[in-house]
Design an enzyme around this catalytic site. Structure first.
Site, PDB file in Angstrom:
ATOM      1  N   LYS A  17      -6.937  -0.069 -20.141  1.00 60.26           N
ATOM      2  CA  LYS A  17      -7.134   0.075 -21.585  1.00 60.26           C
ATOM      3  C   LYS A  17      -5.864  -0.308 -22.341  1.00 60.26           C
ATOM      4  O   LYS A  17      -5.451  -1.443 -22.248  1.00 60.26           O
ATOM      5  CB  LYS A  17      -7.613   1.498 -21.881  1.00 60.26           C
ATOM      6  CG  LYS A  17      -8.740   1.978 -20.955  1.00 60.26           C
ATOM      7  CD  LYS A  17     -10.004   1.145 -21.048  1.00 60.26           C
ATOM      8  CE  LYS A  17     -10.961   1.352 -19.887  1.00 60.26           C
ATOM      9  NZ  LYS A  17     -11.296   2.732 -19.550  1.00 60.26           N
TER      10      LYS A  17
ATOM     11  N   ASP B 161      -5.812  13.073 -18.671  1.00 61.47           N
ATOM     12  CA  ASP B 161      -6.124  11.658 -18.827  1.00 61.47           C
ATOM     13  C   ASP B 161      -5.685  11.298 -20.248  1.00 61.47           C
ATOM     14  O   ASP B 161      -6.318  11.681 -21.222  1.00 61.47           O
ATOM     15  CB  ASP B 161      -7.628  11.443 -18.625  1.00 61.47           C
ATOM     16  CG  ASP B 161      -8.016   9.979 -18.691  1.00 61.47           C
ATOM     17  OD1 ASP B 161      -7.316   9.205 -19.373  1.00 61.47           O
ATOM     18  OD2 ASP B 161      -9.040   9.611 -18.071  1.00 61.47           O
TER      19      ASP B 161
ATOM     20  N   TYR C  49     -13.976  11.293 -19.195  1.00 59.77           N
ATOM     21  CA  TYR C  49     -14.478   9.953 -18.897  1.00 59.77           C
ATOM     22  C   TYR C  49     -15.656  10.025 -17.910  1.00 59.77           C
ATOM     23  O   TYR C  49     -15.608  10.794 -16.945  1.00 59.77           O
ATOM     24  CB  TYR C  49     -13.321   9.131 -18.322  1.00 59.77           C
ATOM     25  CG  TYR C  49     -13.717   7.752 -17.869  1.00 59.77           C
ATOM     26  CD1 TYR C  49     -14.072   6.772 -18.785  1.00 59.77           C
ATOM     27  CD2 TYR C  49     -13.735   7.427 -16.518  1.00 59.77           C
ATOM     28  CE1 TYR C  49     -14.431   5.515 -18.373  1.00 59.77           C
ATOM     29  CE2 TYR C  49     -14.088   6.160 -16.089  1.00 59.77           C
ATOM     30  CZ  TYR C  49     -14.444   5.212 -17.022  1.00 59.77           C
ATOM     31  OH  TYR C  49     -14.806   3.966 -16.607  1.00 59.77           O
TER      32      TYR C  49
ATOM     33  N   ARG D  68       0.808  -1.223   0.000  1.00 66.36           N
ATOM     34  CA  ARG D  68       0.000   0.000   0.000  1.00 66.36           C
ATOM     35  C   ARG D  68       0.838   1.268   0.000  1.00 66.36           C
ATOM     36  O   ARG D  68       0.329   2.365  -0.261  1.00 66.36           O
ATOM     37  CB  ARG D  68      -0.984   0.003   1.188  1.00 66.36           C
ATOM     38  CG  ARG D  68      -1.943   1.195   1.156  1.00 66.36           C
ATOM     39  CD  ARG D  68      -3.032   1.135   2.216  1.00 66.36           C
ATOM     40  NE  ARG D  68      -2.528   0.771   3.521  1.00 66.36           N
ATOM     41  CZ  ARG D  68      -1.889   1.610   4.348  1.00 66.36           C
ATOM     42  NH1 ARG D  68      -1.689   2.857   4.002  1.00 66.36           N
ATOM     43  NH2 ARG D  68      -1.456   1.180   5.518  1.00 66.36           N
TER      44      ARG D  68
HETATM   45  C1  LIG Z   1     -11.682   3.439 -18.407  1.00 69.31           C
HETATM   46  C2  LIG Z   1     -11.235   4.835 -18.305  1.00 69.31           C
HETATM   47  C3  LIG Z   1     -10.972   5.430 -17.065  1.00 69.31           C
HETATM   48  C4  LIG Z   1     -11.196   4.728 -15.749  1.00 69.31           C
HETATM   49  O1  LIG Z   1     -10.339   3.680 -15.582  1.00 69.31           O
HETATM   50  P1  LIG Z   1     -10.677   2.410 -14.633  1.00 69.31           P
HETATM   51  O2  LIG Z   1      -9.468   1.573 -14.820  1.00 69.31           O
HETATM   52  O3  LIG Z   1     -11.935   1.815 -15.142  1.00 69.31           O
HETATM   53  O4  LIG Z   1     -10.833   2.934 -13.260  1.00 69.31           O
HETATM   54  C5  LIG Z   1     -10.520   6.741 -17.065  1.00 69.31           C
HETATM   55  N1  LIG Z   1     -10.351   7.427 -18.207  1.00 69.31           N
HETATM   56  C6  LIG Z   1     -10.599   6.899 -19.418  1.00 69.31           C
HETATM   57  C7  LIG Z   1     -10.403   7.718 -20.633  1.00 69.31           C
HETATM   58  C8  LIG Z   1     -11.055   5.582 -19.514  1.00 69.31           C
HETATM   59  O5  LIG Z   1     -11.316   5.074 -20.712  1.00 69.31           O
END
Ligand SMILES: *Cc1c(COP(=O)(O)O)cnc(C)c1O
Length: 384
Positions: free
Chosen positions: A198, A173, A101, A47
């Protein structure tokens, strides 16, 4: 050595944890939650994000993102929330791009009020809207480009120049682009976040997140993140590391195929509209070209009115109708009934998300196979 900046080289070798005992080619997995406190590492604990596998993979994402430091989280949202909570406190204000997102949007609307954090969401991130949103207590600008599901492009240099002039922190992001196609640190963006669920994971079997930034910012994020406990188990860290070795190979293939498919769809008489930054018809194609290495594997398109959308989806044989994206397999979904179903019809309309829109994540299958699949499904779903 210039070779060290080669994406495939970084994917395979950066941050590689060596098997010093047996000389194996792959990293050993250190699963301990108890380490000798008199040992070489002080206070190692999962952690604390400081086990050998976590630290090694942090170096790989840092190298890919041209940043000093990297950290691995249990999900993309764990990474995103840690960044918000590290830099924002009650009484602060943040400017966010509207098209972010869905989970991030939810976090903002559900949690910020409880925390006393003020926010402004802007439709199109340009100089005028940034200046109009700026308050004396603004601390951060948060963006996402290309955006989901319309693949709009936000100008990285413009955002970082505005933020620097006003002493704000910038966070992005970078999930849709992946570090192979876009390295925002090169444009002055401070904090780069990925949902590693992803492209970094890439096989639809890992939930994880990453953050990369300067050492100084990372210290602050770490101090907050360890309190919230969003770390990733070392077995999964290992699996993510293995996946990331092929990240550049996968993303380059996906980007090349996506461009071919977008061109095919754009010319097709049964397709109303294609959103893909690699098309010359995309309104921000030049901006995308100036800040991306390639245009990625994500696109969205709208079928003509004479196509029955549900029959079209039923007739796809290769492309898989599924939530999530960026796996080796091609997937497709209707944002209205899935990722953006929690928005009201008015909100969707405001954001330009039609009920007929389909978001398409191009996998590593050959483009001609995917094109044949689309062609076949279109011909079977035409209302005669
Ligand atoms: C899926 C996604 C997230 C969130 O990610 P998790 O792993 O599901 O928590 C954030 N930003 C984008 C652009 C995403 O496609």
């Amino acid at each position: 050595m210039k070779e060290n900046r080669n994406p495939n080289y970084i994917c395979v070798h950066a941050g590689q944890l060596k098997d010093e005992i047996y000389g194996g080619a792959t990293a050993p997995i250190y699963t301990s939650t108890a380490y000798d406190y008199r040992g070489p590492g002080t206070n190692l604990y999962p952690r604390y994000f400081n086990t050998p596998n976590q630290v090694a993979l942090g170096k790989k994402i840092a190298a890919l993102e041209n940043s000093e430091a990297g950290m691995i989280f249990g999900s993309g949202m764990a990474a995103i929330s840690a960044v918000f909570l590290a830099f924002l406190k009650s009484g602060d204000h943040i400017i966010l791009q509207r098209a972010i997102y869905g989970g991030t949007s939810h976090f903002v609307s559900a949690e910020f009020e409880k925390l006393g954090i003020d926010f402004t969401m802007i439709e199109h991130v340009d100089k005028q809207s940034l200046e109009a949103s700026l308050k004396s207590n603004t601390k951060m600008v948060y963006i996402e480009t290309p955006s989901n599901p319309l693949l709009e492009i936000t100008d990285l240099s413009l955002v970082s120049a505005f933020a620097k002039a006003n002493s704000l922190i910038t966070a992005i992001d970078n999930t849709f682009a992946s570090p192979i196609n876009q390295t925002p640190a090169d444009f002055g963006i401070d904090i780069i976040i990925h949902s590693a669920t992803k492209y970094l994971g890439g096989h639809s079997d890992i939930c994880a997140g990453t953050v990369s930034c300067s050492q100084q910012h990372m210290e602050r994020i770490w101090n907050t993140a360890k309190n919230y406990g969003g770390s990733l188990s070392d077995q999964t860290v290992y699996l993510l590391e293995r996946s990331m070795k092929t990240l550049a190979l996968r993303v380059k293939k996906q980007s090349r195929s996506a461009k071919k498919i977008a061109k095919f769809l754009e010319k097709h008489s049964s397709i109303k509209k294609v959103n893909y930054p690699g098309l010359k018809s995309h309104p921000q194609h030049q901006l995308a070209k100036s800040q991306m290495n390639a245009y990625g594997g994500m696109m969205s398109f709208e079928l003509e009115d004479d196509i029955d959308q549900s029959i079209f989806l039923e007739n796809l044989e290769v492309i898989f109708p599924a939530l999530s994206l960026a796996g080796v397999e091609s997937t497709i979904l209707a944002p209205t009934t899935t990722s953006h179903s929690l928005l009201s019809p008015e909100e969707r309309k405001e954001q330009g998300i039609s009920d007929r829109l389909l978001r398409f994540s191009v996998g590593i299958e050959e483009a001609r196979i995917l094109i044949a699949d689309l062609e076949n499904a279109i011909s079977k779903s035409q209302n005669k």
